[in-house]
Design a protein around this motif. Structure first.
Motif, short mmCIF file in Angstrom:
data_model
loop_
_atom_site.label_atom_id
_atom_site.label_comp_id
_atom_site.label_asym_id
_atom_site.label_seq_id
_atom_site.Cartn_x
_atom_site.Cartn_y
_atom_site.Cartn_z
N ALA A 10 -0.78 4.57 2.17
CA ALA A 10 -0.46 3.32 1.41
C ALA A 10 0.48 2.69 2.22
O ALA A 10 1.40 3.45 3.24
N HIS A 11 0.50 1.39 2.42
CA HIS A 11 1.47 0.40 3.12
C HIS A 11 2.19 -0.32 2.19
O HIS A 11 1.76 -1.13 1.15
N LEU A 12 3.66 -0.91 2.48
CA LEU A 12 4.26 -1.79 1.75
C LEU A 12 3.62 -2.96 2.27
O LEU A 12 3.69 -3.41 3.64
N PRO A 13 3.33 -3.90 1.21
CA PRO A 13 2.94 -5.35 1.73
C PRO A 13 3.96 -5.84 2.47
O PRO A 13 4.80 -6.09 2.58
N ARG A 14 3.27 -6.41 3.60
CA ARG A 14 4.11 -7.45 4.75
C ARG A 14 5.11 -8.36 4.09
O ARG A 14 6.18 -8.73 4.48
N SER A 15 4.52 -8.99 2.90
CA SER A 15 5.39 -9.90 2.17
C SER A 15 6.77 -9.27 1.67
O SER A 15 7.74 -10.30 1.57
N HIS A 16 6.99 -8.13 1.73
CA HIS A 16 8.22 -7.47 1.40
C HIS A 16 8.86 -7.01 2.37
O HIS A 16 10.22 -6.17 2.04
N HIS A 17 8.53 -7.04 3.48
CA HIS A 17 9.32 -6.44 4.86
C HIS A 17 10.52 -6.94 4.97
O HIS A 17 11.17 -6.40 5.87
N VAL A 21 14.63 -1.11 2.52
CA VAL A 21 13.90 0.06 1.80
C VAL A 21 15.04 1.26 1.48
O VAL A 21 15.36 1.64 2.18
N LEU A 22 15.61 0.94 0.06
CA LEU A 22 16.44 2.02 -0.17
C LEU A 22 15.85 3.50 -0.37
O LEU A 22 16.48 4.47 0.18
N THR A 23 14.54 3.64 -0.79
CA THR A 23 13.84 4.90 -0.93
C THR A 23 12.44 4.66 -1.13
O THR A 23 11.95 3.49 -1.56
N SER A 24 11.66 5.65 -1.09
CA SER A 24 10.26 5.57 -1.16
C SER A 24 9.72 7.03 -1.69
O SER A 24 10.07 8.05 -1.52
N THR A 25 8.57 6.95 -2.60
CA THR A 25 8.04 8.13 -2.74
C THR A 25 6.67 7.95 -3.32
O THR A 25 6.19 6.98 -3.44
N PHE A 29 0.57 10.99 -9.85
CA PHE A 29 -0.54 10.50 -9.91
C PHE A 29 -1.06 9.71 -8.78
O PHE A 29 -2.27 9.18 -8.79
N GLY A 30 -0.14 9.81 -7.54
CA GLY A 30 -0.96 9.20 -6.33
C GLY A 30 -0.52 7.72 -6.07
O GLY A 30 -0.75 7.24 -5.06
N THR A 31 0.29 6.90 -6.94
CA THR A 31 0.74 5.86 -6.63
C THR A 31 2.17 5.92 -5.83
O THR A 31 2.85 6.69 -6.04
N ALA A 32 2.26 5.24 -4.82
CA ALA A 32 3.25 5.02 -3.66
C ALA A 32 4.30 4.05 -4.23
O ALA A 32 3.91 2.91 -4.65
N HIS A 33 5.66 4.21 -4.18
CA HIS A 33 6.62 3.18 -4.75
C HIS A 33 7.71 3.08 -3.68
O HIS A 33 8.02 4.07 -3.15
N TRP A 34 8.29 1.76 -3.43
CA TRP A 34 9.12 1.39 -2.84
C TRP A 34 10.23 0.71 -3.26
O TRP A 34 10.13 -0.14 -4.34
#
Length: 288
Positions: A10-17, A21-25, A29-34
């Motif tokens: 999974a990739h963080l969309p470039r529009s949010h770069h 990033v405080l944290t990520s997990t 259910f397999g969904t990635a969160h930033w």
């Protein structure tokens, strides 16, 4: 030594770069969160509540955005609840009775409750039923505990006869069960609180220092270790009482190098790894 490359996940969309990033997990259910903020927290002093954005990338690639209001944690832990809400927690507390350590947000990003789980959070993972599993490091003797999303203590490792549980090095939560590999003895531990006859099983284990563990049937894999074994991927087979090592290799990023500074999340047969700058998740799957 055999090398195993992570598979891009999974990739963080470039529009949010442009956000921090405080944290990520990766949730159960397999969904990635930033969890993103406009700027990093200022060092020292109290943290003033701030608004944050959760960017969720689902396994099919669709993106979901959730604004969280008045987040208080400086270096937060994050996971998603099955109802679409989120749990955000501060890993350190000045007082173990701090009532605002864990914040629960609904699917619209509004805080609905807060409670304390105690100092020194190493892992915070939500299961499919919405229970919040917390593994502590060695500055808190609480070990491993399971909480309801409203802050009720639902299970504790106290009295569970887990040998050498001083620091929860590795914690894997999948379904409604958990697996752990704690310091100092590093046994492999299966925890199923809803199984009345045998809620905890323990296997002796000679593989030391792993920071993540994956389990599939009688097969197990441990990632990480001390010193030169930092990127080790060790495989084993479960017998009735022990983990028997089978082979050892290295886990690398998809393009070849070692991950370096990274985050890891263990979920069932999978170990997710995120290296700096923390915008991409890769996955190792024991079933592959």
């Amino acid at each position: 030594m055999q090398k195993t490359a992570l598979v891009p996940y999974a990739h963080l969309p470039r529009s949010h770069h442009d956000r921090h990033v405080l944290t990520s997990t990766v949730d159960v259910f397999g969904t990635a969160h930033w969890l993103l903020a406009g700027r990093p927290p200022q060092p020292g002093g109290d943290v003033r509540p701030f608004d944050a954005l959760v960017v969720s990338v689902h396994p099919g690639g669709s993106v979901e955005l959730t604004e969280l209001n008045a987040v208080r944690a400086r270096r937060p832990r994050l996971d998603r609840l099955p109802d679409g809400g989120f749990v955000v927690a501060a890993p350190r507390t000045r007082r173990c009775e701090d009532a605002h350590q864990v914040q629960v947000f609904d699917a619209l990003g509004r805080e609905t409750s807060s409670f304390s789980v105690g100092d020194a959070i190493e892992h915070l993972l939500v299961d499919e039923a919405g229970h919040v599993w917390v593994g502590h490091f060695d500055e808190n003797p609480a070990g491993i505990r399971r909480w309801s999303p409203t802050g009720r203590l639902a299970w504790t490792s106290d009295g569970a006869r887990i040998p050498g549980l001083f620091d929860c090095y590795a914690l894997n939560v999948s379904g409604t069960a958990a697996w752990a590999c704690p310091y100092t003895d590093f046994p492999l531990v299966e925890i199923r609180p809803d199984r009345p006859d045998r809620p905890v099983r323990v296997w002796t284990n000679r593989i030391r220092g792993a920071k993540a563990v994956a389990v599939h049937g009688a097969r197990v894999a441990f990632y990480g270790g001390y010193g030169e074994e930092r990127d080790r991927l060790a495989h084993g087979e479960l017998t009735e009482t022990s983990v028997e090592p089978t082979d050892v290799g290295l886990l690398t990023l998809p393009d070849g190098p070692a991950p370096g500074h990274r985050r890891v999340v263990s979920r069932g047969s999978r170990i997710y790894v995120q290296a700096e700058p923390f915008t991409t998740w890769g996955v190792f799957d024991l079933t592959s």
